[in-house]
Write a protein that holds these residues in place. Sequence first.
Motif, PDB file in Angstrom:
ATOM      1  N   GLU A  98       0.853  -1.244   0.151  1.00 28.88           N
ATOM      2  CA  GLU A  98      -0.215  -0.247   0.032  1.00 28.88           C
ATOM      3  C   GLU A  98       0.863   1.285   0.011  1.00 28.88           C
ATOM      4  O   GLU A  98       0.535   2.166  -0.545  1.00 28.88           O
ATOM      5  CB  GLU A  98      -0.949  -0.128   1.136  1.00 28.88           C
ATOM      6  N   GLU A  99       1.988   1.158   0.756  1.00 31.98           N
ATOM      7  CA  GLU A  99       3.058   2.301   0.806  1.00 31.98           C
ATOM      8  C   GLU A  99       3.466   2.500  -0.455  1.00 31.98           C
ATOM      9  O   GLU A  99       3.761   3.899  -1.078  1.00 31.98           O
ATOM     10  CB  GLU A  99       3.875   2.239   1.850  1.00 31.98           C
ATOM     11  N   LEU A 100       4.003   1.389  -1.251  1.00 31.82           N
ATOM     12  CA  LEU A 100       4.574   1.598  -2.516  1.00 31.82           C
ATOM     13  C   LEU A 100       3.578   2.257  -3.620  1.00 31.82           C
ATOM     14  O   LEU A 100       3.922   3.235  -4.542  1.00 31.82           O
ATOM     15  CB  LEU A 100       5.083   0.125  -2.880  1.00 31.82           C
ATOM     16  N   GLU A 101       2.328   1.857  -3.441  1.00 30.72           N
ATOM     17  CA  GLU A 101       1.292   2.426  -4.266  1.00 30.72           C
ATOM     18  C   GLU A 101       1.186   3.667  -4.176  1.00 30.72           C
ATOM     19  O   GLU A 101       1.014   4.528  -5.008  1.00 30.72           O
ATOM     20  CB  GLU A 101       0.049   1.610  -4.474  1.00 30.72           C
ATOM     21  N   GLU A 102       1.048   4.378  -2.915  1.00 34.18           N
ATOM     22  CA  GLU A 102       0.811   5.302  -2.511  1.00 34.18           C
ATOM     23  C   GLU A 102       2.103   6.354  -3.096  1.00 34.18           C
ATOM     24  O   GLU A 102       1.642   7.531  -3.381  1.00 34.18           O
ATOM     25  CB  GLU A 102       0.495   5.797  -0.993  1.00 34.18           C
ATOM     26  N   ILE A 103       3.349   5.862  -2.944  1.00 40.88           N
ATOM     27  CA  ILE A 103       4.506   6.514  -3.357  1.00 40.88           C
ATOM     28  C   ILE A 103       4.236   6.913  -5.037  1.00 40.88           C
ATOM     29  O   ILE A 103       4.440   7.943  -5.224  1.00 40.88           O
ATOM     30  CB  ILE A 103       5.646   5.893  -3.102  1.00 40.88           C
ATOM     31  N   VAL A 104       4.000   5.845  -5.497  1.00 38.45           N
ATOM     32  CA  VAL A 104       3.874   5.992  -7.070  1.00 38.45           C
ATOM     33  C   VAL A 104       2.784   7.363  -7.512  1.00 38.45           C
ATOM     34  O   VAL A 104       3.054   8.077  -8.197  1.00 38.45           O
ATOM     35  CB  VAL A 104       3.277   4.650  -7.762  1.00 38.45           C
ATOM     36  N   VAL A 105       1.620   7.133  -6.602  1.00 42.13           N
ATOM     37  CA  VAL A 105       0.618   8.209  -6.971  1.00 42.13           C
ATOM     38  C   VAL A 105       1.219   9.609  -6.411  1.00 42.13           C
ATOM     39  O   VAL A 105       0.854  10.440  -7.435  1.00 42.13           O
ATOM     40  CB  VAL A 105      -0.699   7.921  -6.312  1.00 42.13           C
ATOM     41  N   PHE A 106       1.651   9.714  -5.384  1.00 44.03           N
ATOM     42  CA  PHE A 106       1.986  10.798  -4.924  1.00 44.03           C
ATOM     43  C   PHE A 106       3.075  11.532  -5.905  1.00 44.03           C
ATOM     44  O   PHE A 106       3.179  12.855  -6.379  1.00 44.03           O
ATOM     45  CB  PHE A 106       2.870  10.775  -3.533  1.00 44.03           C
ATOM     46  N   LEU A 107       4.073  10.596  -6.305  1.00 44.60           N
ATOM     47  CA  LEU A 107       5.327  10.981  -7.389  1.00 44.60           C
ATOM     48  C   LEU A 107       4.788  11.479  -8.586  1.00 44.60           C
ATOM     49  O   LEU A 107       5.487  12.311  -9.446  1.00 44.60           O
ATOM     50  CB  LEU A 107       6.373   9.883  -7.359  1.00 44.60           C
ATOM     51  N   CYS A 108       3.761  10.823  -8.974  1.00 41.81           N
ATOM     52  CA  CYS A 108       2.999  11.291 -10.497  1.00 41.81           C
ATOM     53  C   CYS A 108       2.931  12.769 -10.545  1.00 41.81           C
ATOM     54  O   CYS A 108       3.353  13.322 -11.521  1.00 41.81           O
ATOM     55  CB  CYS A 108       1.869  10.509 -10.601  1.00 41.81           C
ATOM     56  N   TYR A 109       2.591  13.331  -9.277  1.00 41.24           N
ATOM     57  CA  TYR A 109       2.249  14.879  -9.333  1.00 41.24           C
ATOM     58  C   TYR A 109       3.373  15.931  -9.483  1.00 41.24           C
ATOM     59  O   TYR A 109       3.235  16.836 -10.051  1.00 41.24           O
ATOM     60  CB  TYR A 109       1.260  15.107  -8.188  1.00 41.24           C
ATOM     61  N   TYR A 110       4.701  15.167  -9.048  1.00 39.98           N
ATOM     62  CA  TYR A 110       5.678  15.989  -8.995  1.00 39.98           C
ATOM     63  C   TYR A 110       6.929  15.488 -10.091  1.00 39.98           C
ATOM     64  O   TYR A 110       7.488  16.294 -10.471  1.00 39.98           O
ATOM     65  CB  TYR A 110       6.594  15.726  -7.511  1.00 39.98           C
ATOM     66  N   ALA A 111       6.845  14.182 -10.264  1.00 36.05           N
ATOM     67  CA  ALA A 111       7.953  13.749 -11.371  1.00 36.05           C
ATOM     68  C   ALA A 111       6.976  13.832 -12.858  1.00 36.05           C
ATOM     69  O   ALA A 111       7.760  13.588 -13.570  1.00 36.05           O
ATOM     70  CB  ALA A 111       8.270  12.478 -10.992  1.00 36.05           C
ATOM     71  N   GLY A 112       5.671  13.844 -12.669  1.00 38.51           N
ATOM     72  CA  GLY A 112       5.074  13.661 -13.942  1.00 38.51           C
ATOM     73  C   GLY A 112       4.480  12.430 -14.226  1.00 38.51           C
ATOM     74  O   GLY A 112       5.012  11.438 -13.752  1.00 38.51           O
ATOM     75  N   TRP A 113       3.014  12.525 -14.771  1.00 37.68           N
ATOM     76  CA  TRP A 113       2.525  10.989 -15.010  1.00 37.68           C
ATOM     77  C   TRP A 113       3.360   9.961 -15.787  1.00 37.68           C
ATOM     78  O   TRP A 113       3.476   8.867 -15.573  1.00 37.68           O
ATOM     79  CB  TRP A 113       1.099  11.455 -15.757  1.00 37.68           C
ATOM     80  N   PRO A 114       4.147  10.350 -16.921  1.00 36.24           N
ATOM     81  CA  PRO A 114       4.836   9.477 -17.611  1.00 36.24           C
ATOM     82  C   PRO A 114       5.751   8.750 -16.810  1.00 36.24           C
ATOM     83  O   PRO A 114       6.203   7.586 -16.755  1.00 36.24           O
ATOM     84  CB  PRO A 114       5.550  10.071 -18.759  1.00 36.24           C
ATOM     85  N   ASN A 115       6.751   9.567 -15.893  1.00 32.05           N
ATOM     86  CA  ASN A 115       7.716   9.054 -15.228  1.00 32.05           C
ATOM     87  C   ASN A 115       6.986   8.266 -13.909  1.00 32.05           C
ATOM     88  O   ASN A 115       7.540   7.372 -13.501  1.00 32.05           O
ATOM     89  CB  ASN A 115       8.394  10.150 -14.410  1.00 32.05           C
ATOM     90  N   GLY A 116       5.983   8.776 -13.460  1.00 36.70           N
ATOM     91  CA  GLY A 116       5.052   8.127 -12.416  1.00 36.70           C
ATOM     92  C   GLY A 116       4.588   6.715 -12.767  1.00 36.70           C
ATOM     93  O   GLY A 116       4.602   5.544 -12.171  1.00 36.70           O
ATOM     94  N   THR A 117       4.192   6.614 -14.301  1.00 35.28           N
ATOM     95  CA  THR A 117       3.754   5.432 -14.805  1.00 35.28           C
ATOM     96  C   THR A 117       5.153   4.457 -14.945  1.00 35.28           C
ATOM     97  O   THR A 117       4.764   3.252 -14.641  1.00 35.28           O
ATOM     98  CB  THR A 117       3.236   5.754 -16.313  1.00 35.28           C
ATOM     99  N   LYS A 118       6.139   4.851 -15.293  1.00 32.37           N
ATOM    100  CA  LYS A 118       7.452   4.016 -15.349  1.00 32.37           C
ATOM    101  C   LYS A 118       7.640   3.366 -13.979  1.00 32.37           C
ATOM    102  O   LYS A 118       7.947   2.387 -13.686  1.00 32.37           O
ATOM    103  CB  LYS A 118       8.534   4.839 -15.726  1.00 32.37           C
ATOM    104  N   LEU A 119       7.640   4.268 -12.949  1.00 31.03           N
ATOM    105  CA  LEU A 119       7.548   3.707 -11.446  1.00 31.03           C
ATOM    106  C   LEU A 119       6.842   2.688 -11.110  1.00 31.03           C
ATOM    107  O   LEU A 119       7.051   1.692 -10.504  1.00 31.03           O
ATOM    108  CB  LEU A 119       7.665   5.010 -10.432  1.00 31.03           C
ATOM    109  N   GLY A 120       5.592   2.989 -11.590  1.00 25.42           N
ATOM    110  CA  GLY A 120       4.477   1.943 -11.383  1.00 25.42           C
ATOM    111  C   GLY A 120       4.727   0.667 -11.846  1.00 25.42           C
ATOM    112  O   GLY A 120       4.285  -0.165 -11.412  1.00 25.42           O
ATOM    113  N   ASN A 121       5.219   0.845 -13.104  1.00 25.98           N
ATOM    114  CA  ASN A 121       5.544  -0.414 -13.813  1.00 25.98           C
ATOM    115  C   ASN A 121       6.561  -1.183 -13.231  1.00 25.98           C
ATOM    116  O   ASN A 121       6.926  -2.500 -13.209  1.00 25.98           O
ATOM    117  CB  ASN A 121       5.833  -0.082 -15.331  1.00 25.98           C
TER     118      ASN A 121
END
Length: 120
Positions: A77-100
């Motif tokens: 759950e913490e990992l998923e929250e980090i991905v969502v949070f970072l999408c706003y700061y790193a940008g959705w494409p980078n957040g998506t890469k992290l999510g992958n």
Amino acid sequence: MSDTAETGMTPERERGLAMMGEVYGFDMSDGPGDYFAETADHLFGRIWSRPGLSHRDRRLLLLGALTAQGNGELTPEELEEIVVFLCYYAGWPNGTKLGNVVGPHVARARKAARRAEAEG
């Protein structure tokens, strides 16, 4: 008499042990072996002591690196929250890469938890 002569440690070792204490939050004493020497002298005496990044910045970078390795430091759950949070700061494409990157680790952790619960 200098501190080095009093303690028998190099200034780099003293600096490294002091930095280890700051990072870990408790006093560190000298330890044996090459691994400890490299950790104290190089990693903490040189790398963590460099200007340019705060301790907080270095901790966040370390957390990101550990998270990417899937070492169990964070819950799924913490990992998923980090991905969502970072999408706003790193940008959705980078957040998506992290999510992958994070997604397979989350899936494995959840599968292992279900298996452990079933065997429980």
